[in-house]
Design an enzyme around this catalytic site. Structure first.
Site, PDB file in Angstrom:
ATOM      1  N   HIS A 114     -27.374  -3.367   4.260  1.00 23.45           N
ATOM      2  CA  HIS A 114     -26.363  -4.175   3.585  1.00 23.45           C
ATOM      3  C   HIS A 114     -24.953  -3.672   3.863  1.00 23.45           C
ATOM      4  CE1 HIS A 114     -29.562  -6.372   1.677  1.00 23.45           C
ATOM      5  NE2 HIS A 114     -30.048  -5.266   1.143  1.00 23.45           N
ATOM      6  N   ASP A 174     -22.836  -9.391  11.763  1.00 24.11           N
ATOM      7  CA  ASP A 174     -23.279  -9.421  10.373  1.00 24.11           C
ATOM      8  C   ASP A 174     -22.052  -9.375   9.470  1.00 24.11           C
ATOM      9  OD1 ASP A 174     -25.761  -9.185   8.522  1.00 24.11           O
ATOM     10  OD2 ASP A 174     -24.331  -7.723   7.722  1.00 24.11           O
TER      11      ASP A 174
END
Length: 382
Positions: A157, A20
């Protein structure tokens, strides 16, 4: 990182990496990476790696609020160029798994390109995988996966925390579904970027989607096989990747070193070009054209006073093409009628071609529309 809920989970035999990224925005070539998180899984177990990245530009305030990554946090972080060689070594040989993988893979590929390194792993997108396994569900974002499958986020996030959620999702899938069923889904959604020797997915993506011909070459540029298709890109890819390839395709893929292709503007053009390539190159894995009974037709009269053009339009691309034939000899394909006349004028004296005769004879008998090039050239000149 959330602990593995089952020490008995069977680790994959092939190494994989759940990846990610956090970035300054969503535009390739403009925005830059601010954080990388990697969960590496292989036969020996699980390891993790993460780093903030100095994007060498300000992080927009709304992105700072979303991720919690501030300009101050990345000011003294390494640049991507400083991390590139180590990261590439870490990722090398691993299946690249990401959520909306086009984003993460695209950003990394762009960053590696800036440093002069090539990044072309096989890629699996967990959004596509979720859609394949759970087609009745309408939402497949990471928050939806967390809620639906009881995944446990340590944060949101942030790169490593989100990569860990993908690892949790992977474990859930392997516990909830039969291995053969899941394997079929995985194969279907995985993009194989290294397909055969030096042919990768980027090369395949450059091929037209419509009508055309292709040639595979092996060692020392020896012609191996030529073929045609009305869905050229799909056909070429089918030779090189997929669980249902024939034994012939598997053998061929192991030999391929490069490929050549060209759009033909239509199916007749593909037939003509394929026959011409087979006759001229004699690829090792194509059957030689049958010559029996050729004596019966070799003297077949040419029913026109000179060269003709056959117009086709490729439905996939809208491309128009004029195939030029004279005395049962295929002279080539032009993109405009005026060019077709020039092609005819520049060609050597045509010789009878049995393959062209066989392709055209039946179609002409069924009323195939042709344009005599002598008339067409005069009209163009006027």
């Amino acid at each position: 990182m959330h602990p593995d809920p089952s020490a008995s989970f069977p680790f994959p035999s092939e190494p994989i990496a759940f990846v990610d990224l956090e970035t300054t925005g969503g535009t390739f070539g403009v925005d830059r990476i601010t954080e990388i998180g990697v969960v590496e899984v292989g036969p020996s177990g699980v390891s993790t790696w993460t780093s903030l990245v100095n994007p060498q530009r300000p992080i927009p305030s709304f992105v700072q609020q979303l991720t919690g990554i501030t300009d101050a946090m990345v000011r003294d972080a390494p640049t991507f160029e400083q991390l590139a060689s180590g990261l590439l070594e870490r990722m090398n040989g691993r299946l690249f798994i990401a959520h909306n993988a086009r984003f993460d893979h695209g950003f990394l590929k762009d960053e590696f390109r800036r440093t002069g390194l090539r990044f072309a792993p096989d890629v699996l997108c967990t959004v596509q995988l979720s859609r394949a396994v759970y087609p009745a569900e309408s939402r497949h974002g990471l928050d939806a996966l967390v809620a639906r499958h009881a995944l446990v986020p340590s944060a949101r996030h942030r790169a490593l925390a989100d990569a860990d959620l993908l690892w949790q999702f992977w474990q859930h899938l392997h516990r909830a579904h039969a291995p053969d069923v899941l394997r079929a889904h995985l194969e279907r959604v995985t993009r194989r970027f290294q397909l055969a020797a030096h042919i990768d997915e980027d090369t395949i993506e450059q091929i037209v989607s419509g009508c055309g011909v292709y040639m595979f070459y092996g060692e020392d540029d020896a012609p191996l096989y030529t073929g045609r298709s009305v869905r050229l890109r799909q056909r070429v890819r089918s030779h090189l990747v997929g669980p249902r390839r024939s034994a012939k395709d598997l053998r061929l893929a192991a030999l391929v070193r490069r490929l050549e292709w060209k759009a033909t503007g239509g199916e007749i053009g593909a037939l003509l070009a394929e026959a011409q390539w087979i006759a001229s190159a004699r690829p090792a894995h194509n059957r030689a054209p049958k010559s029996r009974s050729s004596g019966d037709v070799r003297g077949a009269p040419w029913p026109y006073s000179g060269a003709i053009a056959i117009e086709e339009r490729d439905e996939a691309s809208g491309q128009r093409a004029w195939h030029v034939i004279d005395n049962w000899c295929y002279l080539g394909t032009a993109s405009a009628l005026a060019q077709a006349g020039a092609l005819c004028a520049s060609a050597d004296a045509p010789a009878f071609e049995l393959s062209t005769y066989r392709i055209l004879n039946e179609r002409l008998a069924r009323g195939l529309v042709v344009t005599p090039l002598v008339t067409a050239t005069l009209v163009s000149a006027i």
